[in-house]
Design a protein around this motif. Structure first.
Motif, PDB file in Angstrom:
ATOM      1  N   MET A   1       0.822  -1.204   0.000  1.00 33.54           N
ATOM      2  CA  MET A   1       0.000   0.000   0.000  1.00 33.54           C
ATOM      3  C   MET A   1       0.863   1.263   0.000  1.00 33.54           C
ATOM      4  O   MET A   1       0.629   2.207  -0.753  1.00 33.54           O
ATOM      5  CB  MET A   1      -0.900  -0.004   1.230  1.00 33.54           C
ATOM      6  N   LEU A   2       1.889   1.252   0.845  1.00 31.87           N
ATOM      7  CA  LEU A   2       2.713   2.445   1.024  1.00 31.87           C
ATOM      8  C   LEU A   2       3.645   2.681  -0.151  1.00 31.87           C
ATOM      9  O   LEU A   2       3.880   3.823  -0.547  1.00 31.87           O
ATOM     10  CB  LEU A   2       3.523   2.308   2.317  1.00 31.87           C
ATOM     11  N   TYR A   3       4.153   1.586  -0.727  1.00 32.36           N
ATOM     12  CA  TYR A   3       5.154   1.723  -1.785  1.00 32.36           C
ATOM     13  C   TYR A   3       4.605   1.395  -3.169  1.00 32.36           C
ATOM     14  O   TYR A   3       5.348   1.007  -4.067  1.00 32.36           O
ATOM     15  CB  TYR A   3       6.379   0.859  -1.442  1.00 32.36           C
ATOM     16  N   HIS A   4       3.303   1.546  -3.323  1.00 32.44           N
ATOM     17  CA  HIS A   4       2.664   1.540  -4.645  1.00 32.44           C
ATOM     18  C   HIS A   4       3.049   0.316  -5.472  1.00 32.44           C
ATOM     19  O   HIS A   4       3.706   0.432  -6.509  1.00 32.44           O
ATOM     20  CB  HIS A   4       3.003   2.816  -5.416  1.00 32.44           C
ATOM     21  N   SER A   5       2.625  -0.840  -5.044  1.00 31.01           N
ATOM     22  CA  SER A   5       2.940  -2.082  -5.755  1.00 31.01           C
ATOM     23  C   SER A   5       2.327  -2.100  -7.149  1.00 31.01           C
ATOM     24  O   SER A   5       1.180  -1.693  -7.351  1.00 31.01           O
ATOM     25  CB  SER A   5       2.434  -3.282  -4.951  1.00 31.01           C
ATOM     26  N   ASP A   6       3.107  -2.583  -8.114  1.00 31.02           N
ATOM     27  CA  ASP A   6       2.618  -2.799  -9.477  1.00 31.02           C
ATOM     28  C   ASP A   6       2.334  -4.282  -9.717  1.00 31.02           C
ATOM     29  O   ASP A   6       2.305  -4.731 -10.862  1.00 31.02           O
ATOM     30  CB  ASP A   6       3.659  -2.317 -10.504  1.00 31.02           C
ATOM     31  N   ASN A   7       2.151  -5.037  -8.655  1.00 25.60           N
ATOM     32  CA  ASN A   7       1.962  -6.484  -8.774  1.00 25.60           C
ATOM     33  C   ASN A   7       0.759  -6.801  -9.662  1.00 25.60           C
ATOM     34  O   ASN A   7      -0.329  -6.259  -9.477  1.00 25.60           O
ATOM     35  CB  ASN A   7       1.755  -7.091  -7.382  1.00 25.60           C
ATOM     36  N   ASP A   8       0.953  -7.674 -10.632  1.00 25.27           N
ATOM     37  CA  ASP A   8      -0.103  -8.109 -11.541  1.00 25.27           C
ATOM     38  C   ASP A   8      -0.837  -9.285 -10.899  1.00 25.27           C
ATOM     39  O   ASP A   8      -0.282 -10.373 -10.740  1.00 25.27           O
ATOM     40  CB  ASP A   8       0.511  -8.526 -12.874  1.00 25.27           C
ATOM     41  N   SER A   9      -2.102  -9.077 -10.542  1.00 31.25           N
ATOM     42  CA  SER A   9      -2.870 -10.118  -9.859  1.00 31.25           C
ATOM     43  C   SER A   9      -3.023 -11.366 -10.719  1.00 31.25           C
ATOM     44  O   SER A   9      -2.973 -12.495 -10.221  1.00 31.25           O
ATOM     45  CB  SER A   9      -4.250  -9.584  -9.467  1.00 31.25           C
ATOM     46  N   HIS A  10      -3.224 -11.196 -12.027  1.00 34.16           N
ATOM     47  CA  HIS A  10      -3.344 -12.348 -12.919  1.00 34.16           C
ATOM     48  C   HIS A  10      -2.070 -13.172 -12.898  1.00 34.16           C
ATOM     49  O   HIS A  10      -2.101 -14.401 -12.825  1.00 34.16           O
ATOM     50  CB  HIS A  10      -3.639 -11.886 -14.352  1.00 34.16           C
ATOM     51  N   CYS A  11      -0.937 -12.479 -12.960  1.00 34.00           N
ATOM     52  CA  CYS A  11       0.359 -13.150 -12.949  1.00 34.00           C
ATOM     53  C   CYS A  11       0.563 -13.892 -11.630  1.00 34.00           C
ATOM     54  O   CYS A  11       0.995 -15.049 -11.611  1.00 34.00           O
ATOM     55  CB  CYS A  11       1.467 -12.124 -13.164  1.00 34.00           C
ATOM     56  N   ALA A  12       0.230 -13.229 -10.523  1.00 33.74           N
ATOM     57  CA  ALA A  12       0.424 -13.827  -9.207  1.00 33.74           C
ATOM     58  C   ALA A  12      -0.415 -15.089  -9.050  1.00 33.74           C
ATOM     59  O   ALA A  12       0.060 -16.111  -8.546  1.00 33.74           O
ATOM     60  CB  ALA A  12       0.079 -12.822  -8.114  1.00 33.74           C
ATOM     61  N   SER A  13      -1.673 -15.059  -9.469  1.00 30.96           N
ATOM     62  CA  SER A  13      -2.535 -16.225  -9.352  1.00 30.96           C
ATOM     63  C   SER A  13      -2.037 -17.363 -10.239  1.00 30.96           C
ATOM     64  O   SER A  13      -2.065 -18.539  -9.843  1.00 30.96           O
ATOM     65  CB  SER A  13      -3.981 -15.861  -9.728  1.00 30.96           C
ATOM     66  N   GLY A  14      -1.567 -17.027 -11.433  1.00 27.46           N
ATOM     67  CA  GLY A  14      -1.006 -18.045 -12.322  1.00 27.46           C
ATOM     68  C   GLY A  14       0.217 -18.694 -11.711  1.00 27.46           C
ATOM     69  O   GLY A  14       0.417 -19.917 -11.834  1.00 27.46           O
ATOM     70  N   GLU A  15       1.041 -17.895 -11.039  1.00 25.59           N
ATOM     71  CA  GLU A  15       2.226 -18.432 -10.374  1.00 25.59           C
ATOM     72  C   GLU A  15       1.833 -19.357  -9.223  1.00 25.59           C
ATOM     73  O   GLU A  15       2.502 -20.365  -8.974  1.00 25.59           O
ATOM     74  CB  GLU A  15       3.107 -17.287  -9.876  1.00 25.59           C
ATOM     75  N   HIS A  16       0.763 -19.033  -8.517  1.00 24.11           N
ATOM     76  CA  HIS A  16       0.272 -19.918  -7.456  1.00 24.11           C
ATOM     77  C   HIS A  16      -0.103 -21.284  -8.046  1.00 24.11           C
ATOM     78  O   HIS A  16       0.223 -22.334  -7.472  1.00 24.11           O
ATOM     79  CB  HIS A  16      -0.956 -19.301  -6.771  1.00 24.11           C
ATOM     80  N   ALA A  17      -0.794 -21.271  -9.179  1.00 18.14           N
ATOM     81  CA  ALA A  17      -1.225 -22.523  -9.806  1.00 18.14           C
ATOM     82  C   ALA A  17      -0.026 -23.338 -10.279  1.00 18.14           C
ATOM     83  O   ALA A  17       0.039 -24.563 -10.082  1.00 18.14           O
ATOM     84  CB  ALA A  17      -2.166 -22.219 -10.973  1.00 18.14           C
ATOM     85  N   ASP A  18       0.945 -22.675 -10.917  1.00 25.17           N
ATOM     86  CA  ASP A  18       2.153 -23.369 -11.388  1.00 25.17           C
ATOM     87  C   ASP A  18       2.918 -23.963 -10.204  1.00 25.17           C
ATOM     88  O   ASP A  18       3.408 -25.101 -10.273  1.00 25.17           O
ATOM     89  CB  ASP A  18       3.050 -22.401 -12.150  1.00 25.17           C
ATOM     90  N   PHE A  19       3.005 -23.198  -9.126  1.00 22.45           N
ATOM     91  CA  PHE A  19       3.698 -23.651  -7.927  1.00 22.45           C
ATOM     92  C   PHE A  19       3.030 -24.900  -7.356  1.00 22.45           C
ATOM     93  O   PHE A  19       3.700 -25.882  -7.009  1.00 22.45           O
ATOM     94  CB  PHE A  19       3.709 -22.528  -6.883  1.00 22.45           C
ATOM     95  N   LEU A  20       1.712 -24.891  -7.269  1.00 27.46           N
ATOM     96  CA  LEU A  20       0.991 -26.014  -6.667  1.00 27.46           C
ATOM     97  C   LEU A  20       1.160 -27.274  -7.512  1.00 27.46           C
ATOM     98  O   LEU A  20       1.235 -28.392  -6.969  1.00 27.46           O
ATOM     99  CB  LEU A  20      -0.481 -25.664  -6.502  1.00 27.46           C
ATOM    100  N   ARG A  21       1.247 -27.128  -8.838  1.00 26.36           N
ATOM    101  CA  ARG A  21       1.479 -28.295  -9.700  1.00 26.36           C
ATOM    102  C   ARG A  21       2.839 -28.924  -9.402  1.00 26.36           C
ATOM    103  O   ARG A  21       2.976 -30.153  -9.396  1.00 26.36           O
ATOM    104  CB  ARG A  21       1.373 -27.887 -11.172  1.00 26.36           C
ATOM    105  N   LEU A  22       3.839 -28.083  -9.152  1.00 27.30           N
ATOM    106  CA  LEU A  22       5.163 -28.600  -8.799  1.00 27.30           C
ATOM    107  C   LEU A  22       5.114 -29.359  -7.473  1.00 27.30           C
ATOM    108  O   LEU A  22       5.751 -30.397  -7.316  1.00 27.30           O
ATOM    109  CB  LEU A  22       6.173 -27.454  -8.721  1.00 27.30           C
ATOM    110  N   CYS A  23       4.347 -28.821  -6.519  1.00 30.25           N
ATOM    111  CA  CYS A  23       4.204 -29.502  -5.232  1.00 30.25           C
ATOM    112  C   CYS A  23       3.553 -30.865  -5.408  1.00 30.25           C
ATOM    113  O   CYS A  23       4.008 -31.860  -4.832  1.00 30.25           O
ATOM    114  CB  CYS A  23       3.368 -28.651  -4.278  1.00 30.25           C
ATOM    115  N   ARG A  24       2.492 -30.914  -6.211  1.00 33.51           N
ATOM    116  CA  ARG A  24       1.765 -32.169  -6.428  1.00 33.51           C
ATOM    117  C   ARG A  24       2.672 -33.244  -7.032  1.00 33.51           C
ATOM    118  O   ARG A  24       2.532 -34.432  -6.733  1.00 33.51           O
ATOM    119  CB  ARG A  24       0.572 -31.935  -7.348  1.00 33.51           C
ATOM    120  N   SER A  25       3.588 -32.814  -7.880  1.00 31.44           N
ATOM    121  CA  SER A  25       4.468 -33.780  -8.544  1.00 31.44           C
ATOM    122  C   SER A  25       5.686 -34.119  -7.694  1.00 31.44           C
ATOM    123  O   SER A  25       6.547 -34.893  -8.125  1.00 31.44           O
ATOM    124  CB  SER A  25       4.923 -33.231  -9.906  1.00 31.44           C
ATOM    125  N   GLY A  26       5.770 -33.530  -6.493  1.00 32.16           N
ATOM    126  CA  GLY A  26       6.854 -33.863  -5.571  1.00 32.16           C
ATOM    127  C   GLY A  26       8.187 -33.240  -5.916  1.00 32.16           C
ATOM    128  O   GLY A  26       9.230 -33.673  -5.396  1.00 32.16           O
TER     129      GLY A  26
END
Length: 252
Positions: free
Chosen positions: A188-213
């Motif tokens: 909030m204070l430092y004006h994040s430019d974080n892309d929510s679509h990108c972040a959610s996609g990264e969560h999904a990619d990460f979880l697939r890696l976890c599932r595959s061990g």
């Protein structure tokens, strides 16, 4: 409402009136825990930006409780670093420095790497199902006009908390929860430019890696994810003009 006194250099953000709309049941006397949670939610939803003066008297009127009860709730939040108690001045929503921001993300990378290893070692099918459902909530929130940006950001942060909770290590989950909350203040204070679509996609990619061990690949994925979020911040010390711009943007 009376105006706040002039701030010292440590609280230079304009101290605007409180913007708390309580969600606790108005027919019941609010508990200390409920007041603290309500204020924490208002902070994370950007209704109370960094530097806001949290007047005990005003909060007492909002919740219909004594200043003693309000003070106890504020002390609880100060332990979580969401607010700062300044002697002879009062309580203010925390305003992390650039150095603190870098430290928070550095610590998150260390802790959440361990979270990933523990999660893969201990996660059950229902844990994966819960996180996959959370990602579906994220994607639903990303639809045009579905939710505000603040709600989307909170959902993205909650993914990390849910991941930590699934390890079964309550202390680790508590630390991650605190750091995620502080990260929201920093964004909030430092004006994040974080892309929510990108972040959610990264969560999904990460979880697939976890599932595959793939432990080390999943750790690297989480580390890169947090590094990208930190890189999206404008981590420069702000002067008064930018702070005023922040307040004006939130009031618009």
């Amino acid at each position: 409402m009376p105006r706040a006194p002039k701030a010292s250099p440590s609280v230079t953000v304009a101290q605007r009136p409180l913007a708390v709309t309580p969600t606790v049941d108005p027919t019941k006397v609010a508990t200390i825990e409920e007041i603290g949670q309500d204020i924490a939610t208002a902070i994370l939803e950007k209704r109370l930006p960094p530097g806001t003066w949290l007047r005990e008297e005003a909060l007492g009127r909002v919740y219909g409780v004594s200043r003693t009860k309000v003070r106890a709730a504020l002390l609880t939040l100060s332990k979580d670093k969401l607010i700062e108690m300044i002697p002879d001045k009062g309580a203010f929503v925390s305003k992390p420095t650039v150095q603190e921001a870098r430290e928070v993300f550095g610590l998150r990378r260390i802790l959440e790497s361990e979270v990933v290893r523990l999660f893969i070692a201990k996660a059950r099918p229902r844990d994966y199902q819960r996180l996959e459902q959370h990602i579906r909530f994220e994607r639903s929130a990303l639809r045009p006009h579905a939710t505000t940006g603040t709600v989307r950001e909170k959902l993205l942060g909650d993914f990390h908390v849910a991941l930590a909770e699934a390890t079964g290590n309550a202390t680790l989950a508590e630390l991650v929860r605190e750091l995620v909350a502080r990260s929201s203040l920093i964004a909030m204070l430092y004006h994040s430019d974080n892309d929510s679509h990108c972040a959610s996609g990264e969560h999904a990619d990460f979880l697939r890696l976890c599932r595959s061990g793939q432990v080390e690949a999943a750790v690297a994925s989480m580390t890169e994810h947090l590094m990208r979020i930190e890189a999206s911040l404008h981590l420069v010390q702000d002067g008064p003009d930018r702070q005023l711009d922040l307040i004006n943007a939130l009031l618009a």
